[in-house]
Design a protein around this motif. Structure first.
Motif, PDB file in Angstrom:
ATOM      1  N   TRP A  29       0.781  -1.007   0.161  1.00 56.40           N
ATOM      2  CA  TRP A  29      -0.351  -0.209   0.274  1.00 56.40           C
ATOM      3  C   TRP A  29       0.729   0.908   0.162  1.00 56.40           C
ATOM      4  N   GLN A 122      -4.514   4.335  10.760  1.00 53.20           N
ATOM      5  CA  GLN A 122      -5.664   3.712   9.760  1.00 53.20           C
ATOM      6  C   GLN A 122      -4.383   2.061  10.046  1.00 53.20           C
ATOM      7  N   ASP A 124      -5.044  -1.600   9.593  1.00 51.91           N
ATOM      8  CA  ASP A 124      -4.954  -2.093   8.616  1.00 51.91           C
ATOM      9  C   ASP A 124      -5.270  -1.696   7.250  1.00 51.91           C
ATOM     10  N   PRO A 125      -4.198  -0.898   6.443  1.00 56.92           N
ATOM     11  CA  PRO A 125      -3.952  -1.007   5.126  1.00 56.92           C
ATOM     12  C   PRO A 125      -4.988  -1.427   4.071  1.00 56.92           C
ATOM     13  N   ARG A 126      -5.100  -2.761   4.597  1.00 55.01           N
ATOM     14  CA  ARG A 126      -6.144  -4.165   3.593  1.00 55.01           C
ATOM     15  C   ARG A 126      -7.070  -3.491   3.158  1.00 55.01           C
ATOM     16  N   THR A 127      -7.396  -3.093   3.553  1.00 47.97           N
ATOM     17  CA  THR A 127      -9.117  -3.131   3.720  1.00 47.97           C
ATOM     18  C   THR A 127      -9.356  -1.263   2.386  1.00 47.97           C
ATOM     19  N   ARG A 128      -8.083  -1.493   2.015  1.00 46.31           N
ATOM     20  CA  ARG A 128      -8.571   0.263   0.525  1.00 46.31           C
ATOM     21  C   ARG A 128      -8.116   0.041  -0.315  1.00 46.31           C
ATOM     22  N   PRO A 129      -8.889  -0.613  -1.563  1.00 44.54           N
ATOM     23  CA  PRO A 129      -8.441  -1.082  -2.455  1.00 44.54           C
ATOM     24  C   PRO A 129      -8.399   0.724  -3.308  1.00 44.54           C
ATOM     25  N   ASP A 138      -6.483  -6.587  -6.113  1.00 48.25           N
ATOM     26  CA  ASP A 138      -6.149  -6.857  -4.828  1.00 48.25           C
ATOM     27  C   ASP A 138      -5.198  -6.020  -4.490  1.00 48.25           C
ATOM     28  N   ASP A 139      -4.845  -4.361  -5.006  1.00 46.46           N
ATOM     29  CA  ASP A 139      -3.767  -3.262  -4.878  1.00 46.46           C
ATOM     30  C   ASP A 139      -4.729  -2.374  -3.744  1.00 46.46           C
ATOM     31  N   ARG A 140      -4.053  -2.374  -3.057  1.00 44.37           N
ATOM     32  CA  ARG A 140      -4.326  -1.587  -1.864  1.00 44.37           C
ATOM     33  C   ARG A 140      -3.375  -0.479  -2.141  1.00 44.37           C
ATOM     34  N   SER A 142      -2.646   2.941   1.836  1.00 43.88           N
ATOM     35  CA  SER A 142      -2.906   3.981   2.900  1.00 43.88           C
ATOM     36  C   SER A 142      -3.873   5.151   2.510  1.00 43.88           C
TER      37      SER A 142
END
Length: 286
Positions: A29, A122, A124-129, A138-140, A142
């Motif tokens: 991210w 933030q 968990d930056p895995r939550t924002r595409p 699957d790109d994320r 910050s």
């Protein structure tokens, strides 16, 4: 001349001054610790230097346990990584999930801006595409505006400054690279070569160059004084305007996160293709 990585910048708190480490790890991210904190108003909307230029005078640096923020005339603020339930933050009509940093941080920034704000993290930056038009599922990203990293070229900045020097607001130049808030600054590439890059490698890190960066009013704010001027947008509108926007620098998405970048790393263009070229404003359809 071989193109190389000339500088690395990260911005721990969105819209504040950044740090310039000699190396940084690339995460999916963005750079590690880049734009993981942001301010929001009482309605949960992101507060940035577009409307609150004073933020550009705040320095934020990463620590092992969180961040420390500094501003002239104020005691430093130390904030640990918060834990707790997440809350939504709205920015550009998109939602980002964040954790409140706590009352002491909120008070410090509220007093600084003379407006009620809250500091959010933030976790968990895995939550924002990213925008699906330019990224993969699957790109994320910050808390950056849209994409994990921003790359700028010193040669392109030199070309822009040469244009500014001959224009009506020459006294505002030359522009400092800090106006554009890039993560990666490249030396030695031809001016505007980044327009056509599609895939690059810097050191061992590989990136997709997914789109140019359309610039906003934030670039007109002096990073040393927070005073607003007219440049570089006036000159970019004359030389770098298309699709109803003006353009400087390029957005990147990492393809092999986990690699460490170091100032001096060589840049290799893995794939290029001519994109739509900039045209003069006078040639635009009205």
């Amino acid at each position: 001349m071989t193109a190389r990585l000339g500088a690395i910048h990260r911005y721990p708190v969105k819209s504040t001054r950044g740090e310039s480490p000699s190396s940084a790890v690339v995460e999916p991210w963005g750079l590690r610790d880049d734009r993981r904190w942001a301010l929001v108003d009482r309605d949960g909307r992101a507060v940035t230097a577009r409307t609150h230029q004073t933020l550009l005078l705040v320095s934020a640096r990463c620590t092992a346990t969180g961040i420390t923020a500094s501003a002239a005339g104020r005691d430093d603020l130390t904030v640990p990584f918060p834990t707790g339930p997440v809350e939504p933050v709205r920015h550009f009509r998109k939602t980002m999930m964040t954790v409140p940093a706590g009352r002491s941080a909120d008070t410090w920034f509220t007093e600084l801006l003379d407006e009620p704000v809250r500091l959010m993290y933030q976790a968990d930056p895995r939550t924002r595409p990213v925008d699906p038009e330019f990224g993969r599922p699957d790109d994320r990203v910050s808390l950056a505006d849209g994409y994990p990293l921003l790359l700028a070229s010193t040669s392109s900045l030199a070309a822009l400054n040469a244009w500014i020097a001959t224009g009506p607001y020459a006294a505002e130049g030359p522009m400092d690279m800090r106006r554009f808030r890039p993560n990666l600054v490249v030396d030695g590439a031809p001016a505007w070569a980044e327009d056509d890059w599609r895939r690059i490698r810097i050191g061992a890190a590989e990136f997709r160059v997914v789109k140019g960066c359309n610039r906003c009013v934030l670039t007109t704010v002096d990073p040393d004084t927070a005073a607003r001027g007219r440049e570089p947008l006036v000159t970019l509108a004359q030389h770098r305007q298309w699709d109803r926007s003006v353009w400087f620098a390029s957005n990147l998405i990492p393809d092999n996160p986990g690699v460490r970048l170091t100032v001096g790393d060589e840049l290799t263009v893995l794939e290029s293709a001519a994109r739509r070229r900039p045209v003069d404003a006078a040639d635009q359809d009205n």
